[in-house]
Design a protein around this motif. Sequence first.
Motif, short mmCIF file in Angstrom:
data_model
loop_
_atom_site.label_atom_id
_atom_site.label_comp_id
_atom_site.label_asym_id
_atom_site.label_seq_id
_atom_site.Cartn_x
_atom_site.Cartn_y
_atom_site.Cartn_z
N LEU A 164 34.44 28.41 37.96
CA LEU A 164 35.23 29.32 37.12
C LEU A 164 35.90 30.39 37.97
CD1 LEU A 164 32.93 29.73 33.98
CD2 LEU A 164 34.82 28.15 34.34
N LEU A 165 35.14 30.96 38.93
CA LEU A 165 35.72 31.99 39.79
C LEU A 165 36.90 31.43 40.57
CD1 LEU A 165 32.56 33.82 41.17
CD2 LEU A 165 34.25 34.69 39.54
N ALA A 166 36.74 30.20 41.08
CA ALA A 166 37.82 29.58 41.84
C ALA A 166 39.03 29.32 40.94
CB ALA A 166 37.34 28.27 42.47
N ASP A 167 38.77 29.10 39.64
CA ASP A 167 39.86 28.93 38.67
C ASP A 167 40.47 30.27 38.28
OD1 ASP A 167 39.74 26.21 38.57
OD2 ASP A 167 38.84 26.05 36.58
N GLY A 168 39.86 31.36 38.75
CA GLY A 168 40.37 32.69 38.40
C GLY A 168 39.86 33.19 37.06
#
Length: 169
Positions: A152-156
């Motif tokens: 999720l973090l990598a997806d922003g």
Amino acid sequence: MPSGRVHEAINLSVLGLAAGVYWLYRETLAIPEPIAVAFVGSYLVGTFLITPDLDLAERQVRSKRRWGWLGWLWVPYGWLFTHRGLSHTWLVGPLTRLLYLGGVGLVLGWLGLVLVRYLGLHPVLEARFSPPPPEVVWALVLGYYVSQWLHLLADGIWPDVRSLRSRRR
Ligand SMILES: [Zn+2]
């Protein structure tokens, strides 16, 4: 938005970093082996097999392909969840995949039992399942959730703290 390959690379890098840090502080931390194995195992499952992008399973995604011919099991999940909708939330999102998989497992298990009875065979599998100790269960849950959160973090997508706060009020 990162591709499946990039997501996997990010998750593996973070795991490698964490392993390095753990190695440095292994004497102080001293995490028991079953807990470490449970954490890493479910983290890897969450990195390669059960990812938020299975909400695209009606098409081709990397994690679906990793299931081999069983990949079709995820197609209804892709129908049920719009891409980057509920599937990409911090608490409920990872849970939807676990519940979905649990449901699929129940249906397949039931079909297997029906088949076994129909063929007049004795069930080979005896119900001798003993649940793992709670700390191992927590390590499994944590490993899986951390792998999903990195995605999720990598997806922003950041945790929605505001909605949590207003719910608590
Ligand atoms: Zn995603």
